[in-house]
Enzyme design. Sequence first.
Site, PDB file in Angstrom:
ATOM      1  N   GLU A   1       4.204  -0.566  14.808  1.00  0.00           N
ATOM      2  CA  GLU A   1       4.813   0.867  14.364  1.00  0.00           C
ATOM      3  C   GLU A   1       5.523   1.688  15.544  1.00  0.00           C
ATOM      4  O   GLU A   1       6.528   2.594  14.934  1.00  0.00           O
ATOM      5  CB  GLU A   1       3.514   1.551  13.982  1.00  0.00           C
ATOM      6  CG  GLU A   1       2.719   0.786  12.600  1.00  0.00           C
ATOM      7  CD  GLU A   1       1.722  -0.238  13.031  1.00  0.00           C
ATOM      8  OE1 GLU A   1       1.726  -0.608  14.321  1.00  0.00           O
ATOM      9  OE2 GLU A   1       1.209  -0.613  12.213  1.00  0.00           O
TER      10      GLU A   1
ATOM     11  N   ASP B   1     -12.616   2.204   5.026  1.00  0.00           N
ATOM     12  CA  ASP B   1     -12.102   1.967   6.232  1.00  0.00           C
ATOM     13  C   ASP B   1     -12.738   2.610   7.357  1.00  0.00           C
ATOM     14  O   ASP B   1     -12.749   2.177   8.465  1.00  0.00           O
ATOM     15  CB  ASP B   1     -10.590   1.861   6.221  1.00  0.00           C
ATOM     16  CG  ASP B   1      -9.842   0.970   5.339  1.00  0.00           C
ATOM     17  OD1 ASP B   1     -10.545  -0.393   5.006  1.00  0.00           O
ATOM     18  OD2 ASP B   1      -8.615   0.776   5.425  1.00  0.00           O
TER      19      ASP B   1
ATOM     20  N   ARG C   1      -4.235   8.331  -0.061  1.00  0.00           N
ATOM     21  CA  ARG C   1      -4.455   6.955  -0.756  1.00  0.00           C
ATOM     22  C   ARG C   1      -4.976   7.273  -2.167  1.00  0.00           C
ATOM     23  O   ARG C   1      -4.393   6.810  -3.228  1.00  0.00           O
ATOM     24  CB  ARG C   1      -5.608   6.460   0.063  1.00  0.00           C
ATOM     25  CG  ARG C   1      -5.846   5.022  -0.687  1.00  0.00           C
ATOM     26  CD  ARG C   1      -7.071   4.187   0.264  1.00  0.00           C
ATOM     27  NE  ARG C   1      -7.158   3.027  -0.381  1.00  0.00           N
ATOM     28  CZ  ARG C   1      -8.131   2.840  -1.183  1.00  0.00           C
ATOM     29  NH1 ARG C   1      -8.962   3.667  -1.922  1.00  0.00           N
ATOM     30  NH2 ARG C   1      -8.275   1.456  -1.829  1.00  0.00           N
TER      31      ARG C   1
ATOM     32  N   SER D   1       0.850  -1.162  -0.114  1.00  0.00           N
ATOM     33  CA  SER D   1      -0.020  -0.124   0.084  1.00  0.00           C
ATOM     34  C   SER D   1       0.979   1.362  -0.002  1.00  0.00           C
ATOM     35  O   SER D   1       0.554   2.077  -0.641  1.00  0.00           O
ATOM     36  CB  SER D   1      -0.939   0.128   1.308  1.00  0.00           C
ATOM     37  OG  SER D   1      -1.784  -1.145   1.215  1.00  0.00           O
TER      38      SER D   1
ATOM     39  N   HIS E   1      -2.069   7.395   3.282  1.00  0.00           N
ATOM     40  CA  HIS E   1      -3.706   7.125   3.882  1.00  0.00           C
ATOM     41  C   HIS E   1      -3.787   8.219   4.935  1.00  0.00           C
ATOM     42  O   HIS E   1      -4.749   7.819   5.910  1.00  0.00           O
ATOM     43  CB  HIS E   1      -3.687   5.649   4.173  1.00  0.00           C
ATOM     44  CG  HIS E   1      -3.648   4.472   3.314  1.00  0.00           C
ATOM     45  ND1 HIS E   1      -2.619   4.569   2.480  1.00  0.00           N
ATOM     46  CD2 HIS E   1      -4.678   3.756   2.832  1.00  0.00           C
ATOM     47  CE1 HIS E   1      -3.010   3.599   1.650  1.00  0.00           C
ATOM     48  NE2 HIS E   1      -4.162   3.072   1.754  1.00  0.00           N
TER      49      HIS E   1
END
Lengths: 284, 317
Positions: free
Chosen positions: B59, B118, B168, B38, B110
């Site tokens: 993360e 989402d 995105r 992604s 994103h």
Amino acid sequence: MMEPPRTADVAALETTAREIRRDIIRMTYLAGSGHPGGSLSVTDLLTALLFREMRIDPERPTWPDRDRLVLSKGHAAPALYAALAHRGFLPRAELATLRRLGSRLQGHADRGKLPAIEASTGCLGQGIGMAVGMALDARLAGRSHMVYAVLGDGECQAGPTWEALMAGGHYRLDRLVVLLDRNGLETDGPTEAIMGIEPIADKFRAFRYRTVEIDGHDFPQILDALAEARSRTDGPTAIVARTVKGKGVSFMEGKSAWHGKPPSKSEAERALADLGSPEEVPAR
Amino acid sequence: MTALGPAASLRDAYGAALVELGERDPGLVVLDADLSGSTRTQLFGQRFPDRFFNVGVMEPTMMSIAAGLSLGGRTVFASTFAVFAAGQAYNFVRQSVCYNRANVKIVATHGGLLVGGDGGTHQMVEDIGLMRGLPGMTVVVPSDAATTRAATFALAERNGPAYVRLTRESLPTVTDGSFRIGRAAELRSGNDLTVVAVGALVARGLELADDLARLGISVRVLDAASVKPFDEAAILKAARETGAILVLEEHSVLTGVGALVAAVTAEGHPVPVRRIGVPDLFGESGDPWALLDRFGMSMQRIRDEAWDLLRLRGRVE
């Protein structure tokens, strides 16, 4: 049992450690705040590292092949500062500036202020990840220096500690050594009463660390464990060092109250008497 | 007036730029947290597998590892979605990266509502505020693929921590790619009103300017991609010369670029400022572009606010 030269060596380390502990008491007393308990428990580990095992040179603090030390339990900064000072990385007189405005000796070590610090730490669960990054960097660069990460046991309750440990195991970082200062106490009390971390050695093993359990105040055991860790070529090492919080000061030993509280003048003087010889400290 | 250029993926531009940087700099390292397809860091990973670390879903620790990798002198890029980079990992960005003065470039994809389906958990509308509040952090919000490419190269040249927010969705090309850190790009000149916009809403600012130009109203459009350091001089010049500023951002109006413009003008040259962005709400699932309309960033709303400002300025009846 032990050869005579080694006994002499151990005696020298014990003398150095006692001097470092005395400085920890003086520093936290003068600062009026700080973390004596966990500094005293980790002192012997740091002494063994900085005075014997680690390949470091105060004349060349940024030597690329030097071994790295990351104090992931950053609140033990007084122990690290005192050890670095005795090892020649900063003037001992500077220790009295701990936590003062303008000092290089921040409450939690800051590499931007003091170049001998490899990584700024303080908030827990981060230094271990930085150590993993340093070990990856060394591998990519084809260097073979060691990276030591000193963890606290309260820090083992933090999820990111295990993220980083998982990464060290996954990448089979044979230059990475995790030392756990297992003094059993955190700010509010015993780790096992608050949020148990045992069986901690099994947890390290499950994360692919060759794990040894030692007495963290016994120099021959510490030095043996460190030597064995350096000889490894197939993955990381964890050293679970059983220690005593407040070690060396009778009224601080085994008491979580001394996690983050400095001694008063009379307490500092009693502590210094415990640590070898009486000494009057100046008024704060 | 030039029409908007064709839509292009900011993420593709980032991935391609990383590969080029990897060719130039044999020390450059890239990390990702299980979103490399992604974020497009996969392109770098395929070309330089030894210098690519996909650390999985960690993360916070990715930021610490990135910092540790960088302290010996490397340039390190770390990517994941904005909600994880700026949200999940916040204190790790703060201490491991910023407090350590680590040379880590966090490129988050994103960002904002344009995540779409989402929903609110993943639509990060607070990241600009969080990241620009960090001492020593550089923050860039590219408006198109050309600026993404330019910013990736510019940040690789600059020592120290940085945060880049990408969307995105592909976005129309609105710049010539001449991005410079610390400079706002003047995409339209004008003296009746200024639009300061970032990211996906720069195109809407241009649409407004082109609409109003037909009525003889000239709107200056500034692409404030360099959120930090911020081009305060360009903002104050716009305040002096056009007398009113409309800010467009796909981010919370509480802590975003609108709040920044309001502060800069209040201190330097007070003029009417209107902030268009996400109100004090989480997002929700939906078509990405429909979400912008739903949350108050429609062209109609932009026109209405612009018209109000022009009326205040006495430029229209």
